[in-house]
Design a protein around this motif. Structure first.
Motif, PDB file in Angstrom:
ATOM      1  N   LYS A  13      -7.287   1.713   1.090  1.00 13.27           N
ATOM      2  CA  LYS A  13      -6.799   0.517   0.411  1.00 13.27           C
ATOM      3  C   LYS A  13      -5.441   0.771  -0.239  1.00 13.27           C
ATOM      4  O   LYS A  13      -5.134   1.886  -0.658  1.00 13.27           O
ATOM      5  CB  LYS A  13      -7.788   0.064  -0.668  1.00 13.27           C
ATOM      6  CG  LYS A  13      -9.117  -0.436  -0.132  1.00 13.27           C
ATOM      7  CD  LYS A  13     -10.013  -0.907  -1.272  1.00 13.27           C
ATOM      8  CE  LYS A  13     -11.330  -1.432  -0.734  1.00 13.27           C
ATOM      9  NZ  LYS A  13     -12.222  -1.915  -1.827  1.00 13.27           N
TER      10      LYS A  13
ATOM     11  N   ASP B 198      -3.067  -2.706  -4.522  1.00 11.86           N
ATOM     12  CA  ASP B 198      -3.468  -4.066  -4.906  1.00 11.86           C
ATOM     13  C   ASP B 198      -4.876  -4.390  -4.416  1.00 11.86           C
ATOM     14  O   ASP B 198      -5.349  -5.526  -4.580  1.00 11.86           O
ATOM     15  CB  ASP B 198      -2.463  -5.100  -4.390  1.00 11.86           C
ATOM     16  CG  ASP B 198      -2.361  -5.127  -2.860  1.00 11.86           C
ATOM     17  OD1 ASP B 198      -3.133  -4.407  -2.190  1.00 11.86           O
ATOM     18  OD2 ASP B 198      -1.507  -5.876  -2.339  1.00 11.86           O
ATOM     19  N   GLY B 199      -5.558  -3.414  -3.811  1.00  7.55           N
ATOM     20  CA  GLY B 199      -6.932  -3.590  -3.380  1.00  7.55           C
ATOM     21  C   GLY B 199      -7.111  -4.081  -1.967  1.00  7.55           C
ATOM     22  O   GLY B 199      -8.236  -4.124  -1.455  1.00  7.55           O
ATOM     23  N   THR B 200      -6.025  -4.448  -1.283  1.00  7.17           N
ATOM     24  CA  THR B 200      -6.143  -4.917   0.096  1.00  7.17           C
ATOM     25  C   THR B 200      -6.288  -3.740   1.046  1.00  7.17           C
ATOM     26  O   THR B 200      -5.779  -2.647   0.790  1.00  7.17           O
ATOM     27  CB  THR B 200      -4.922  -5.761   0.494  1.00  7.17           C
ATOM     28  OG1 THR B 200      -3.740  -4.959   0.349  1.00  7.17           O
ATOM     29  CG2 THR B 200      -4.802  -6.995  -0.375  1.00  7.17           C
ATOM     30  N   PRO B 201      -6.989  -3.932   2.178  1.00  9.77           N
ATOM     31  CA  PRO B 201      -7.185  -2.831   3.128  1.00  9.77           C
ATOM     32  C   PRO B 201      -5.868  -2.402   3.770  1.00  9.77           C
ATOM     33  O   PRO B 201      -4.972  -3.225   4.001  1.00  9.77           O
ATOM     34  CB  PRO B 201      -8.125  -3.442   4.179  1.00  9.77           C
ATOM     35  CG  PRO B 201      -8.748  -4.621   3.521  1.00  9.77           C
ATOM     36  CD  PRO B 201      -7.733  -5.144   2.560  1.00  9.77           C
TER      37      PRO B 201
ATOM     38  N   THR C  36      -4.276  -1.301   7.101  1.00  2.00           N
ATOM     39  CA  THR C  36      -4.589  -1.423   8.517  1.00  2.00           C
ATOM     40  C   THR C  36      -3.467  -0.846   9.371  1.00  2.00           C
ATOM     41  O   THR C  36      -2.364  -0.557   8.873  1.00  2.00           O
ATOM     42  CB  THR C  36      -4.796  -2.895   8.899  1.00  2.00           C
ATOM     43  OG1 THR C  36      -3.526  -3.578   8.829  1.00  2.00           O
ATOM     44  CG2 THR C  36      -5.797  -3.577   7.969  1.00  2.00           C
TER      45      THR C  36
ATOM     46  N   ASP D 111      -0.177  -2.609   9.085  1.00  4.16           N
ATOM     47  CA  ASP D 111       0.677  -2.253   7.946  1.00  4.16           C
ATOM     48  C   ASP D 111       1.513  -1.014   8.255  1.00  4.16           C
ATOM     49  O   ASP D 111       2.670  -0.916   7.832  1.00  4.16           O
ATOM     50  CB  ASP D 111      -0.180  -2.005   6.713  1.00  4.16           C
ATOM     51  CG  ASP D 111      -0.996  -3.232   6.314  1.00  4.16           C
ATOM     52  OD1 ASP D 111      -0.428  -4.334   6.274  1.00  4.16           O
ATOM     53  OD2 ASP D 111      -2.208  -3.071   6.062  1.00  4.16           O
TER      54      ASP D 111
ATOM     55  N   PRO E 173       2.585  -3.313   3.339  1.00  2.00           N
ATOM     56  CA  PRO E 173       1.835  -4.531   3.686  1.00  2.00           C
ATOM     57  C   PRO E 173       2.660  -5.457   4.563  1.00  2.00           C
ATOM     58  O   PRO E 173       3.818  -5.765   4.237  1.00  2.00           O
ATOM     59  CB  PRO E 173       1.530  -5.163   2.332  1.00  2.00           C
ATOM     60  CG  PRO E 173       1.527  -4.011   1.373  1.00  2.00           C
ATOM     61  CD  PRO E 173       2.590  -3.081   1.879  1.00  2.00           C
TER      62      PRO E 173
ATOM     63  N   LYS F  46       5.865  -7.707   3.671  1.00  2.00           N
ATOM     64  CA  LYS F  46       6.586  -7.300   2.465  1.00  2.00           C
ATOM     65  C   LYS F  46       7.747  -6.376   2.820  1.00  2.00           C
ATOM     66  O   LYS F  46       7.851  -5.884   3.926  1.00  2.00           O
ATOM     67  CB  LYS F  46       5.643  -6.597   1.488  1.00  2.00           C
ATOM     68  CG  LYS F  46       4.655  -7.548   0.802  1.00  2.00           C
ATOM     69  CD  LYS F  46       3.983  -6.876  -0.374  1.00  2.00           C
ATOM     70  CE  LYS F  46       4.941  -6.601  -1.523  1.00  2.00           C
ATOM     71  NZ  LYS F  46       5.448  -7.831  -2.156  1.00  2.00           N
TER      72      LYS F  46
ATOM     73  N   SER G 113      -0.016   3.591  -1.611  1.00  6.15           N
ATOM     74  CA  SER G 113      -1.195   4.042  -0.870  1.00  6.15           C
ATOM     75  C   SER G 113      -1.647   5.421  -1.336  1.00  6.15           C
ATOM     76  O   SER G 113      -2.741   5.859  -0.984  1.00  6.15           O
ATOM     77  CB  SER G 113      -0.899   4.080   0.629  1.00  6.15           C
ATOM     78  OG  SER G 113       0.280   4.827   0.909  1.00  6.15           O
TER      79      SER G 113
ATOM     80  N   HIS H 239      -7.212   2.393  -6.506  1.00  6.79           N
ATOM     81  CA  HIS H 239      -7.861   2.249  -5.205  1.00  6.79           C
ATOM     82  C   HIS H 239      -7.644   3.454  -4.301  1.00  6.79           C
ATOM     83  O   HIS H 239      -8.042   3.424  -3.137  1.00  6.79           O
ATOM     84  CB  HIS H 239      -7.364   0.966  -4.520  1.00  6.79           C
ATOM     85  CG  HIS H 239      -7.755  -0.279  -5.251  1.00  6.79           C
ATOM     86  ND1 HIS H 239      -9.029  -0.789  -5.235  1.00  6.79           N
ATOM     87  CD2 HIS H 239      -7.028  -1.092  -6.067  1.00  6.79           C
ATOM     88  CE1 HIS H 239      -9.076  -1.879  -5.974  1.00  6.79           C
ATOM     89  NE2 HIS H 239      -7.880  -2.083  -6.505  1.00  6.79           N
TER      90      HIS H 239
END
Length: 557
Positions: free
Chosen positions: A111, A114-117, A119, A122, A196, A199, A212, A233
């Motif tokens: 993650k 900001d808590g988003t996975p 991938t 990204d 991300p 961005k 990360s 995270h």
């Protein structure tokens, strides 16, 4: 595949101010207590900025950027061990077609801050973003290798890089224009940090990056401070190279080097929990010699960047290999050591090869055996055989105006004069020096003093940037303007070799072949020393690179 100008400037500035203190001759960790989790680690930096934009960064995989950003792969480096590539966000990659296509699988559950996975999309976006002119300046080893990269201008207008595929959220595949065995090392460079998708078009992304790694950037003030706090995270179970021990890491920027040395020597207050990011100078080491506490807190590299004298092979009489061979014997490497750091031990060992210590496949050899102080009579004999019985006159010796480079050049000038080689030293500021040595299609200088530390632990990164004919001018760093079609062919073959042991053998053979042509004179493998406060622990310098591993540093309670 040109190393960024920023990275080379850093290498020149660093390697031209080398020192040592023998601290790493003790068993690693001697004098350093066990680390505990918590506290605020401070990094005292001369720089006005610290760059947390992976597309603009030339940061080594074990220093500042890696506290905030992970990459596809990482480095395992410890004193006494050769560095090896290890998993980071993903595994170390697989190829089924001899190194032209590489596939990586990301770990599960990763993650962003900001808590988003995180991938594969990204990671792809981060790589694509590194091609955009608006965020240029980072390491670019990948840019001419990925299919479609030569003409790609970034993703901000909707274009995708065809050589990067993401068949699912955890798989990323790179299709290269040719086989490349070191690709697992290349994907440890900053551009392979995830951003991300969507961005990073904003010009101040470096001040607001999405993390990360174990830390996120909480505060940034140019010339003053960069404050990192924990990324909630980050999962330490997925990360084998970052300890994430301190609660905060604070970079104090714009610090005067002599003041940093004084503060760390005094070792009071918050400075007990700090270390200096700049080399301790020879003069500062001399001042520390009478302070038993401070001496125990100096950490020194075993070896380091290759300092060398480049000979412009495009200009007569240096286009004559026998003339260039004479320089191998004319140079007094001992006087260069003394000019560098006051004595031979402090400066670093005499160099005889192109591949630096700690790099897999390196072989020790000396094609031009001579005393460390040189053999001027042998040099004169070689010059006479080449048709110059009266020596050489009026050679232009170009030097960058940085640290004590002019003083080192004067030491070399004196030793060359003993062999009948007369030079005139010419100094230039950084930009002008770079323009003449690296950018211009032709160069008027005869000799120049330089240094090089690879961007990743492979002999490829030692040899290709300095001796491939593709790296002459245009921003490349083949300062000797060396052209040898056989060497170019062998470089391509070594780069295409996937098996590390086989590749290492090939690079060692190229090392010898290049040195037979004498485009440079290896001088020393420079040593670097760093000073820490008494509460800083696990600050070590592996055999490669000659910088502390920031990722393992902690504090005592």
């Amino acid at each position: 595949m040109t190393r960024s100008r920023l990275a080379v400037a850093a290498a020149l500035a660093g390697a031209l101010a080398v020192t040592a203190c023998g601290a790493n001759e003790q068993p690693q960790g001697a004098g350093q207590a066990a680390a505990t989790r918590g506290g605020t680690l401070r990094v005292l930096s001369e720089g006005q900025t610290v760059n947390f934009d992976p597309a603009k960064s030339a940061s080594l995989a074990v220093t500042s950027l890696a506290l905030v950003h992970r990459r596809l792969t990482a480095w395992h480096n410890k004193p006494g061990e050769q560095a090896k590539v290890v998993p980071d966000l993903a595994d170390v990659g697989k190829t089924e077609d001899g190194g032209k296509t590489w596939t990586f699988t990301l770990q599960e559950g990763l993650k962003f801050s900001d808590g988003t996975p995180i991938t594969s999309a990204d990671v792809k976006w981060g790589v694509e973003r590194s091609f955009a002119p608006s965020v240029s300046g980072g390491l670019g080893y990948h840019k001419q290798l990925i299919d479609g990269g030569a003409d790609y201008r970034g993703p901000f207008e909707g274009a995708e890089l065809k050589g990067v595929e993401t068949p699912d959220a955890r798989t990323i595949r790179f299709r290269l224009v040719r086989p490349y065995g070191d690709w697992p090392w290349v994907v440890s460079t900053p551009a392979f940090a995830p951003v991300p998708k969507g961005k990073g078009a904003e010009p101040d992304y470096a001040e607001h990056p999405v993390a990360s790694g174990p830390y996120q950037l909480a505060k940034y003030q140019k010339g003053v401070e960069a404050k990192l706090t924990r990324n909630p995270h980050w999962d330490e179970k997925t990360d084998q190279v970052r300890a994430g021990l301190p609660d905060e890491v604070v970079f104090q920027l714009g610090q005067d080097a002599s003041v940093v040395s004084q503060r760390l020597t005094a070792d009071s207050g918050d400075d007990k929990s700090a270390f200096g990011s700049s080399f301790v100078s020879a003069a500062q080491l001399a001042q520390l010699s009478g302070n038993a506490s401070a001496k125990q807190r100096v950490v020194t590299s075993k070896s380091g960047a290759l300092a060398y004298l480049a000979l412009n092979t495009e200009k007569a009489p240096l286009d004559n290999p026998k003339v260039r061979e004479a320089f191998q014997y004319a140079v007094d490497k001992t006087s260069f050591q003394i000019a560098s750091a006051g004595n031979a031990q402090l400066a670093g060992d005499v160099a005889t090869t192109l591949i630096t210590e700690g790099i897999p496949g390196r072989e020790r050899f000396d094609l031009f055996p001579a005393p460390p102080a040189g053999d001027p009579e042998k040099a004169k004999k070689l010059l006479a055989e080449a048709g110059f019985p009266n020596g050489l006159q009026n050679l232009d010796f170009l030097v960058a105006k940085t640290n004590n480079a002019p003083e080192k050049a004067q030491a070399l000038q004196a030793s060359l004069a003993r062999a009948g080689i007369q030079t005139t030293i010419r100094t230039l500021d950084g930009d002008a020096y770079t323009e003449e040595t690296s950018v211009a299609p032709t160069a008027k200088f005869d000799l120049t003093l330089a240094s090089w530390q690879p961007d990743f632990p492979s002999a490829n990164a030692n040899i290709q940037p300095l001796f491939a004919s593709s790296e002459i001018g245009g921003g490349g760093y083949n300062l000797s303007r060396y052209r040898n079609p056989e060497v170019d062919k062998l470089i391509d073959a070594a780069q295409a070799t996937v098996d590390p042991a086989e590749a290492g053998t090939k690079w060692a053979a190229i090392d010898k072949l290049v040195l037979q042509d004498s485009p440079i004179v290896p001088l020393i493998y420079t040593r670097n020393s760093f000073l820490r406060g008494s509460k800083v622990t696990n600050l070590f310098i592996a055999d490669f690179p000659a910088y502390p591993n920031y990722l393992q540093v902690g504090l005592t309670s």
